[in-house]
Motif scaffolding. Structure first.
Motif, PDB file in Angstrom:
ATOM      1  N   UNK A  54       6.548   5.956   7.619  1.00  0.00           N
ATOM      2  CA  UNK A  54       6.517   4.586   8.160  1.00  0.00           C
ATOM      3  C   UNK A  54       5.824   4.549   9.513  1.00  0.00           C
ATOM      4  N   UNK A  55       6.023   5.600  10.314  1.00  0.00           N
ATOM      5  CA  UNK A  55       5.351   5.652  11.614  1.00  0.00           C
ATOM      6  C   UNK A  55       3.839   5.710  11.466  1.00  0.00           C
ATOM      7  N   UNK A  56       3.354   6.207  10.334  1.00  0.00           N
ATOM      8  CA  UNK A  56       1.911   6.327  10.113  1.00  0.00           C
ATOM      9  C   UNK A  56       1.365   5.240   9.195  1.00  0.00           C
ATOM     10  N   UNK A  57       2.171   4.236   8.888  1.00  0.00           N
ATOM     11  CA  UNK A  57       1.697   3.116   8.074  1.00  0.00           C
ATOM     12  C   UNK A  57       0.994   2.087   8.956  1.00  0.00           C
ATOM     13  N   UNK A  58      -0.053   1.499   8.479  1.00  0.00           N
ATOM     14  CA  UNK A  58      -0.634   0.363   9.202  1.00  0.00           C
ATOM     15  C   UNK A  58       0.290  -0.848   9.110  1.00  0.00           C
ATOM     16  N   UNK A  59       0.106  -1.779  10.015  1.00  0.00           N
ATOM     17  CA  UNK A  59       0.940  -2.976  10.032  1.00  0.00           C
ATOM     18  C   UNK A  59       0.815  -3.760   8.733  1.00  0.00           C
ATOM     19  N   UNK A  60      -0.356  -3.751   8.140  1.00  0.00           N
ATOM     20  CA  UNK A  60      -0.590  -4.540   6.927  1.00  0.00           C
ATOM     21  C   UNK A  60       0.079  -3.958   5.687  1.00  0.00           C
ATOM     22  N   UNK A  61       0.456  -2.681   5.720  1.00  0.00           N
ATOM     23  CA  UNK A  61       1.035  -2.046   4.529  1.00  0.00           C
ATOM     24  C   UNK A  61       2.539  -1.802   4.654  1.00  0.00           C
ATOM     25  N   UNK A  62       3.190  -2.456   5.614  1.00  0.00           N
ATOM     26  CA  UNK A  62       4.623  -2.242   5.795  1.00  0.00           C
ATOM     27  C   UNK A  62       5.435  -2.765   4.610  1.00  0.00           C
ATOM     28  N   UNK A  63       4.955  -3.791   3.969  1.00  0.00           N
ATOM     29  CA  UNK A  63       5.684  -4.396   2.857  1.00  0.00           C
ATOM     30  C   UNK A  63       5.269  -3.840   1.502  1.00  0.00           C
ATOM     31  N   UNK A  64       4.473  -2.798   1.483  1.00  0.00           N
ATOM     32  CA  UNK A  64       4.107  -2.178   0.213  1.00  0.00           C
ATOM     33  C   UNK A  64       5.305  -1.460  -0.383  1.00  0.00           C
ATOM     34  N   UNK A  65       5.447  -1.544  -1.701  1.00  0.00           N
ATOM     35  CA  UNK A  65       6.594  -0.942  -2.387  1.00  0.00           C
ATOM     36  C   UNK A  65       6.397   0.542  -2.659  1.00  0.00           C
TER      37      UNK A  65
END
Length: 294
Positions: A54-65
């Motif tokens: 999660x720390x390495x996720x972009x802001x746009x992909x936070x809601x990806x399942x």
């Protein structure tokens, strides 16, 4: 009268085949225990893995399942040092190290004396030490704040060191008392014969043998002080003097949470403890079993 003798028995007649099932059972048990250990380890490690991802996720992909994001963003991890949290990490290190040193300075002589001398009130003293372990900082935070406010020590690193040292002192005394009690007195008596005094026998003989217990008290005190939150939130009022556990709250807003920065700071705060525990894990296991065999 003829005497007949039976032919000597061959090795094949005396040899009894061992059932293969008996040899297979221990192997099966070992395999099952190892598999269960790996499953339990994965259950405990998985939340940290999710935190790192999660720390390495972009802001746009936070809601990806999906577990793994479609793209990676390391700006939260690399931006930790430029966000000012590096200073809070140093405050956490100072508080944890100072609390650990204070606990060892007080617990070592107390545990050694209570283990080597049957003084009057010894049992009551040990019970009192155990009772103090039952009080949590959360239940005493108002009184703690009033005391340090009276002495003018609010918003000071020294107040955090004193509180963390006080609340972790009981465990250190108990574990060190058990370890000192497991060391034979005859070793110290032999040191006395060789010309050593009480302190010489303690530092040259007893303390090196009790080092696993000392390291156990050290690591548990350090981790407890490193993760402490409630007292630090109450006493540390300015951002500069706040430990990292309190400073991470700045990423939690009223309407929005900066999950990448929050998890990045949590990952960086977890790494030093994991490394420290991995380096002295064997000593910790030996210290926890102190006093079980004499």
């Amino acid at each position: 009268m003829a005497v007949t003798t039976a032919p000597p028995a061959t090795s094949h007649q005396h040899a009894r085949p061992r059932p293969s099932g008996r040899r297979a059972m221990p192997r099966l048990k070992t395999t099952l225990v190892a598999a269960a250990a790996y499953v339990i380890a994965f259950v405990f490690v998985f939340p940290y893995l999710v935190m790192l991802i999660t720390a390495m996720r972009p802001q746009s992909s936070l809601r990806e399942a999906t577990l793994l994001p479609s793209a990676w963003d390391l700006s939260s991890l690399t931006g930790f040092w430029s966000s000012g949290l590096a200073g809070n990490l140093m405050v956490t290190l100072k508080v944890a190290a100072g609390s650990t040193i204070l606990v060892l300075l007080v617990a070592l002589p107390a545990a050694y004396y209570s283990a080597r001398h049957n003084f009057r009130g010894r049992t009551a003293f040990l019970i009192l030490v155990l009772v103090t372990q039952m009080f949590q900082p959360t239940a005493m935070v108002v009184g703690i704040y009033r005391e340090f406010f009276h002495f003018g020590m609010v918003d000071s690193i020294w107040s955090l060191i004193l509180v963390n040292g006080g609340f972790n002192l009981a465990f250190a005394v108990w574990i060190l008392n058990a370890y000192f009690s497991s060391i034979p007195r005859e070793l110290e008596e032999a040191a006395f014969i060789d010309g050593n005094g009480r302190f010489g026998a303690m530092f040259r003989i007893t303390l090196p043998l009790a080092m696993p217990g000392v390291i156990t008290a050290l690591i548990f005190t350090f981790i407890a002080a490193w993760n402490e939150f409630v007292v630090a939130l109450t006493l540390a009022t300015t951002p500069v003097n706040q430990p990292l556990t309190v400073a991470l709250n700045s990423f939690i807003g009223q309407y929005q949470v900066d999950w990448q920065s929050l998890f990045a700071g949590s990952v960086i705060a977890t790494i030093p403890v994991i490394i420290l525990f991995a380096l002295i894990e064997r000593k910790v296991v030996g210290g926890l079993t102190a006093g079980s065999i004499k």
